[in-house]
Design a protein around this motif. Structure first.
Motif, short mmCIF file in Angstrom:
data_model
loop_
_atom_site.label_atom_id
_atom_site.label_comp_id
_atom_site.label_asym_id
_atom_site.label_seq_id
_atom_site.Cartn_x
_atom_site.Cartn_y
_atom_site.Cartn_z
N VAL A 51 44.06 -18.22 -15.50
CA VAL A 51 43.13 -18.97 -14.65
C VAL A 51 42.89 -20.36 -15.24
N LEU A 52 42.72 -20.46 -16.53
CA LEU A 52 42.51 -21.76 -17.17
C LEU A 52 43.73 -22.67 -17.01
N ILE A 53 44.92 -22.12 -17.12
CA ILE A 53 46.14 -22.92 -16.93
C ILE A 53 46.20 -23.44 -15.49
N PHE A 54 45.88 -22.59 -14.52
CA PHE A 54 45.87 -23.02 -13.12
C PHE A 54 44.82 -24.11 -12.89
N LEU A 55 43.66 -23.99 -13.50
CA LEU A 55 42.62 -25.01 -13.37
C LEU A 55 43.08 -26.35 -13.94
N VAL A 56 43.75 -26.34 -15.09
CA VAL A 56 44.26 -27.58 -15.69
C VAL A 56 45.30 -28.21 -14.77
N ILE A 57 46.19 -27.41 -14.20
CA ILE A 57 47.22 -27.94 -13.29
C ILE A 57 46.57 -28.55 -12.05
N MET A 58 45.58 -27.87 -11.49
CA MET A 58 44.89 -28.39 -10.30
C MET A 58 44.14 -29.68 -10.63
N MET A 59 43.54 -29.75 -11.81
CA MET A 59 42.83 -30.96 -12.21
C MET A 59 43.80 -32.13 -12.36
N LEU A 60 44.96 -31.91 -12.95
CA LEU A 60 45.96 -32.96 -13.10
C LEU A 60 46.46 -33.44 -11.74
N LEU A 61 46.66 -32.52 -10.82
CA LEU A 61 47.07 -32.91 -9.46
C LEU A 61 45.98 -33.75 -8.78
N GLY A 62 44.73 -33.38 -8.96
CA GLY A 62 43.61 -34.13 -8.37
C GLY A 62 43.51 -35.53 -8.95
N VAL A 63 43.63 -35.65 -10.27
CA VAL A 63 43.56 -36.97 -10.92
C VAL A 63 44.71 -37.85 -10.44
N THR A 64 45.90 -37.30 -10.32
CA THR A 64 47.05 -38.07 -9.84
C THR A 64 46.83 -38.54 -8.41
N ALA A 65 46.31 -37.69 -7.57
CA ALA A 65 46.04 -38.07 -6.17
C ALA A 65 45.01 -39.19 -6.10
N ILE A 66 43.97 -39.12 -6.90
CA ILE A 66 42.94 -40.16 -6.91
C ILE A 66 43.51 -41.49 -7.40
N ARG A 67 44.36 -41.46 -8.42
CA ARG A 67 44.98 -42.70 -8.92
C ARG A 67 45.87 -43.32 -7.85
N ASN A 68 46.61 -42.51 -7.11
CA ASN A 68 47.47 -43.03 -6.05
C ASN A 68 46.65 -43.68 -4.94
N VAL A 69 45.56 -43.06 -4.57
CA VAL A 69 44.70 -43.63 -3.52
C VAL A 69 44.11 -44.95 -3.99
N THR A 70 43.68 -45.03 -5.22
CA THR A 70 43.12 -46.27 -5.77
C THR A 70 44.16 -47.38 -5.77
N LEU A 71 45.37 -47.07 -6.17
CA LEU A 71 46.45 -48.05 -6.17
C LEU A 71 46.75 -48.54 -4.75
#
Length: 184
Positions: free
Chosen positions: A22-42
């Motif tokens: 569960v912790l590994i899945f949470l880390v992966i989901m968090m990384l995907l969320g951060v990447t999506a936010i950076r793309n939107v900002t750019l």
């Protein structure tokens, strides 16, 4: 009894693995969320830069048309017509064109502001007095050599180079346009 003992062992061994998965899945989901936010900002930054560049182009186009109309009118008050060619020798900017020197765009003896249009005044009032562009569009006019008619040599027409500068929403977006005008 032996059977119940093995099922108890299996349950105890499998309960400890769920938490790390569960912790590994949470880390992966968090990384995907951060990447999506950076793309939107750019994308937002790219969109704002494109809008500012478009505003600068529109301002330069407005200045170009206003200067052309002013040249075609009989009232040339407030308009300086510069000589042809680069800046004369002896000047700190000798050899450069007038429009290449940044200081000339704020010098009222070389270039002039284009007056605000009615639509700009209306937009400005809707925005609480804040203009769309960082600074007013400006233009400068250079007199070129007279154009001689091939039919009648005595029939000479005045020719001008008009250079206009528009600034977008920030001072980093600058567009310079030129046109040539022959007065009939």
């Amino acid at each position: 009894m032996y059977r119940s003992n093995t099922s108890l062992m299996t349950k105890q061994a499998s309960t400890g693995i769920v938490l790390p998965i569960v912790l590994i899945f949470l880390v992966i989901m968090m990384l995907l969320g951060v990447t999506a936010i950076r793309n939107v900002t750019l994308e937002e930054k790219m969109s704002a830069n494109a809008r500012s560049q478009n505003l600068a182009f529109q301002a330069a186009e407005q200045a170009l048309r206003a200067c052309e109309l002013k040249l075609q009118s009989v009232n040339l008050t407030g308009m300086t017509i510069l000589p042809t060619g680069p800046i004369p020798v002896g000047s700190p900017n000798a050899g450069k064109n007038y429009w290449e020197v940044p200081g000339n765009w704020t010098n009222n003896a070389v270039s002039f502001d284009v007056p605000e249009s009615a639509s700009e005044v209306a937009l400005k009032s809707k925005r609480g007095g804040k203009p769309l562009v960082d600074s007013r569009p400006r233009c400068m006019v250079e007199a070129l050599s007279k154009v001689v008619s091939t039919v009648n040599v005595a029939d000479q027409k005045e020719q001008f180079r008009i250079t206009a500068r528009g600034v977008g929403a920030s001072a980093n977006s600058v567009v310079i346009l030129q046109s040539y005008l022959v007065l009939l």
